[in-house]
Design a protein around this motif. Structure first.
Motif, PDB file in Angstrom:
ATOM      1  N   LEU A   1      10.764   1.215 -15.789  1.00 19.29           N
ATOM      2  CA  LEU A   1      10.695   0.408 -17.007  1.00 19.29           C
ATOM      3  C   LEU A   1      12.058  -0.199 -17.321  1.00 19.29           C
ATOM      4  O   LEU A   1      12.151  -1.245 -17.970  1.00 19.29           O
ATOM      5  N   GLY A   2      13.125   0.440 -16.843  1.00 15.23           N
ATOM      6  CA  GLY A   2      14.460  -0.122 -17.019  1.00 15.23           C
ATOM      7  C   GLY A   2      14.650  -1.420 -16.261  1.00 15.23           C
ATOM      8  O   GLY A   2      15.570  -2.193 -16.564  1.00 15.23           O
ATOM      9  N   ALA A   3      13.789  -1.670 -15.279  1.00 20.72           N
ATOM     10  CA  ALA A   3      13.904  -2.913 -14.508  1.00 20.72           C
ATOM     11  C   ALA A   3      13.476  -4.129 -15.317  1.00 20.72           C
ATOM     12  O   ALA A   3      13.872  -5.258 -14.993  1.00 20.72           O
TER      13      ALA A   3
ATOM     14  N   ALA B   1      18.730  -7.336 -25.166  1.00 22.87           N
ATOM     15  CA  ALA B   1      19.536  -6.244 -25.718  1.00 22.87           C
ATOM     16  C   ALA B   1      18.639  -5.222 -26.420  1.00 22.87           C
ATOM     17  O   ALA B   1      18.825  -4.009 -26.271  1.00 22.87           O
ATOM     18  N   PHE B   2      17.668  -5.716 -27.166  1.00 22.30           N
ATOM     19  CA  PHE B   2      16.734  -4.826 -27.860  1.00 22.30           C
ATOM     20  C   PHE B   2      15.930  -4.002 -26.856  1.00 22.30           C
ATOM     21  O   PHE B   2      15.780  -2.772 -27.010  1.00 22.30           O
ATOM     22  N   LEU B   3      15.400  -4.649 -25.813  1.00 23.36           N
ATOM     23  CA  LEU B   3      14.615  -3.942 -24.810  1.00 23.36           C
ATOM     24  C   LEU B   3      15.457  -2.912 -24.066  1.00 23.36           C
ATOM     25  O   LEU B   3      14.997  -1.790 -23.805  1.00 23.36           O
ATOM     26  N   ALA B   4      16.692  -3.285 -23.727  1.00 27.85           N
ATOM     27  CA  ALA B   4      17.564  -2.378 -22.982  1.00 27.85           C
ATOM     28  C   ALA B   4      17.885  -1.119 -23.785  1.00 27.85           C
ATOM     29  O   ALA B   4      17.869  -0.004 -23.258  1.00 27.85           O
TER      30      ALA B   4
ATOM     31  N   LEU C   1      19.111   6.415 -12.839  1.00 29.70           N
ATOM     32  CA  LEU C   1      20.057   5.443 -13.388  1.00 29.70           C
ATOM     33  C   LEU C   1      19.375   4.215 -13.986  1.00 29.70           C
ATOM     34  O   LEU C   1      19.958   3.535 -14.841  1.00 29.70           O
ATOM     35  N   LEU C   2      18.167   3.905 -13.531  1.00 30.67           N
ATOM     36  CA  LEU C   2      17.545   2.624 -13.888  1.00 30.67           C
ATOM     37  C   LEU C   2      17.429   2.378 -15.390  1.00 30.67           C
ATOM     38  O   LEU C   2      17.821   1.310 -15.874  1.00 30.67           O
ATOM     39  N   PRO C   3      16.879   3.302 -16.176  1.00 28.96           N
ATOM     40  CA  PRO C   3      16.790   3.015 -17.618  1.00 28.96           C
ATOM     41  C   PRO C   3      18.134   3.031 -18.323  1.00 28.96           C
ATOM     42  O   PRO C   3      18.296   2.399 -19.364  1.00 28.96           O
ATOM     43  N   ILE C   4      19.105   3.719 -17.752  1.00 28.25           N
ATOM     44  CA  ILE C   4      20.424   3.840 -18.372  1.00 28.25           C
ATOM     45  C   ILE C   4      21.255   2.581 -18.155  1.00 28.25           C
ATOM     46  O   ILE C   4      21.948   2.103 -19.059  1.00 28.25           O
ATOM     47  N   VAL C   5      21.177   2.030 -16.954  1.00 28.15           N
ATOM     48  CA  VAL C   5      22.036   0.906 -16.567  1.00 28.15           C
ATOM     49  C   VAL C   5      21.648  -0.395 -17.266  1.00 28.15           C
ATOM     50  O   VAL C   5      22.465  -1.315 -17.373  1.00 28.15           O
TER      51      VAL C   5
ATOM     52  N   SER D   1      25.916   2.737 -22.080  1.00 32.05           N
ATOM     53  CA  SER D   1      25.362   2.906 -20.743  1.00 32.05           C
ATOM     54  C   SER D   1      26.284   3.607 -19.753  1.00 32.05           C
ATOM     55  O   SER D   1      25.909   4.595 -19.132  1.00 32.05           O
ATOM     56  N   VAL D   2      27.500   3.094 -19.585  1.00 32.09           N
ATOM     57  CA  VAL D   2      28.361   3.524 -18.484  1.00 32.09           C
ATOM     58  C   VAL D   2      28.718   5.013 -18.529  1.00 32.09           C
ATOM     59  O   VAL D   2      28.602   5.702 -17.502  1.00 32.09           O
ATOM     60  N   PRO D   3      29.172   5.569 -19.657  1.00 33.93           N
ATOM     61  CA  PRO D   3      29.506   7.003 -19.657  1.00 33.93           C
ATOM     62  C   PRO D   3      28.318   7.893 -19.270  1.00 33.93           C
ATOM     63  O   PRO D   3      28.483   8.884 -18.548  1.00 33.93           O
ATOM     64  N   LEU D   4      27.120   7.536 -19.743  1.00 29.22           N
ATOM     65  CA  LEU D   4      25.936   8.307 -19.393  1.00 29.22           C
ATOM     66  C   LEU D   4      25.617   8.165 -17.903  1.00 29.22           C
ATOM     67  O   LEU D   4      25.192   9.135 -17.250  1.00 29.22           O
TER      68      LEU D   4
END
Length: 391
Positions: A93-95, A131-134, A162-166, A201-204
């Motif tokens: 879903l992150g895609a 941005a809202f979706l991410a 990583l997909l939903p986080i990135v 995103s990045v730290p996680l």
């Protein structure tokens, strides 16, 4: 080999088995035309035309896939919870927001010549939606992992986590590209929100990479069907570096004349240093991804939609390399970015061709979350529960 053609496959069957990993096609195609644009060599007249064509193709597939996803939600709502519960399929879903990023950037790059200045406003609206979706995906999927998803064990873990986080940092990098196109206060708002999205995103993602390293040490390499996921590690590192470089460059333009003008130079310098460090970290994973892939090639890699992992992560790492070349003037980054661009082009042609064949034959339209072999509750049992609740 499956010889059943798509024309023989029921449309309802396609909709019911449609999965969000199809949006990785948009991610790979999007980064392909953005890389073609970023090399900015104007070596041949067809370069711009090819970039625009790929952008329009990408829009077509995004609209098609989004329509199929919505159709599945409305026609087969009982299957959506199955997708949410699936420990791998749900990650894709992150895609969806990441697939939208190249398209909105295309409206800023190619849009004005095709649709006029209104294309910049379209890009801006799409960026806020993205941005809202991410952010939603970045919160929702980890929560589902914490609460209802099963089978999350260290030995089963892959870089798919990583997909939903990135997604948020991909949107942040797009903000760095987009902000200079607008005047303040819009540009400043984009810049500030983008830095927040980057930190969202990045730290996680770093935490996931640490866990992934531990998993590889303790449980060795994953099954060959998941071998391509080794390339996903380049995603947060390449995009993280790219985001800081673009945001630092944008800050020098956007913050002039504002109360934050005095930190513009710092943000630019910080973007270069931190971007270089992240790029170096990504270089380690880039070489490791090659080593792992070559090992599995000997055994044969079965094609699946995961092969699009060969494209987008390499593409964002290529974009970061190009930005480092522009920022430093070091030719080593220039030559390496050319090598990466060639690799991306070869991978994209290979995967796109195989995907079209799989789409035509129909065998790629298969939702693992609807398979009784997933280790999750059987789909028919879940559907019965859903029906009872909604009577």
């Amino acid at each position: 080999m499956n010889t059943k053609f798509l024309s023989d496959k029921s449309l309802k069957e396609i909709i019911r088995n449609f999965t969000p990993n199809w949006f990785t096609l948009n991610m790979g195609t999007g980064i392909a035309f953005l890389t073609l644009h970023n090399i900015n060599a104007n070596i041949f007249d067809a370069q711009l035309l090819l970039g625009k064509s790929l952008w329009l193709i990408d829009i077509f597939f995004f609209v098609l896939f989004f329509t199929l996803l919505l159709a599945r939600m409305f026609l087969y709502p009982e299957t959506i919870m199955l997708m949410f519960k699936h420990p791998v399929q749900s990650m894709f879903l992150g895609a969806v927001p990441m697939a939208l990023v190249p398209i909105l950037e295309g409206f800023a790059i190619f849009g004005p010549s095709l649709f006029g200045n209104n294309s910049l406003n379209i890009a801006l609206y799409l960026w806020w939606i993205d941005a809202f979706l991410a952010v939603c995906v970045g919160w929702l999927l980890p929560y589902l992992m914490f609460s209802i998803q099963k089978n999350h064990k260290l030995e089963n873990m892959t870089a798919v986590w990583l997909l939903p986080i990135v997604a948020s940092e991909v949107t942040a990098s797009a903000g760095g590209m987009l902000a200079p196109y607008f005047a303040n206060p819009i540009a400043e708002a984009i810049l500030m929100v983008s830095y927040i999205l980057w930190a969202f995103s990045v730290p996680l993602a770093f935490s996931v990479l640490v866990i992934l390293f531990l998993r590889l040490v303790t449980h060795k390499l994953p099954d060959k069907a998941m071998a391509v996921t080794s390339w996903l590690t380049l995603g947060p590192l390449g995009t993280g570096a790219l985001g800081l470089l673009l945001l630092g460059h944008a800050a020098e333009k956007v913050l002039i004349g504002t109360d934050l003008e005095n930190i513009a130079t710092f943000l630019s310098n910080f973007g270069l240093i931190a971007g270089l460090l992240l790029w170096g970290y990504g270089l380690w994973w880039y070489v490791m991804a090659w080593i792992i892939t070559l090992k599995f090639f000997k055994d044969g890699l079965p094609f699946n939609m995961g092969w699009w992992g060969f494209t987008f992560p390499v593409g964002v790492f290529t974009a970061a390399t190009l930005q480092l070349w522009q920022a430093t003037g070091y030719d080593i980054f220039k030559y390496f970015s050319i090598v990466l661009s060639i690799q991306l082009a070869i991978f994209w042609i290979l995967v796109f061709t195989k995907t079209l064949k799989g789409m035509w034959s129909g065998y790629l339209f298969h939702a693992p979350c609807l398979s009784p072999e997933t280790g999750l509750p059987k789909p028919e049992e879940e559907c019965k529960k859903f029906s009872k609740k909604n009577k």
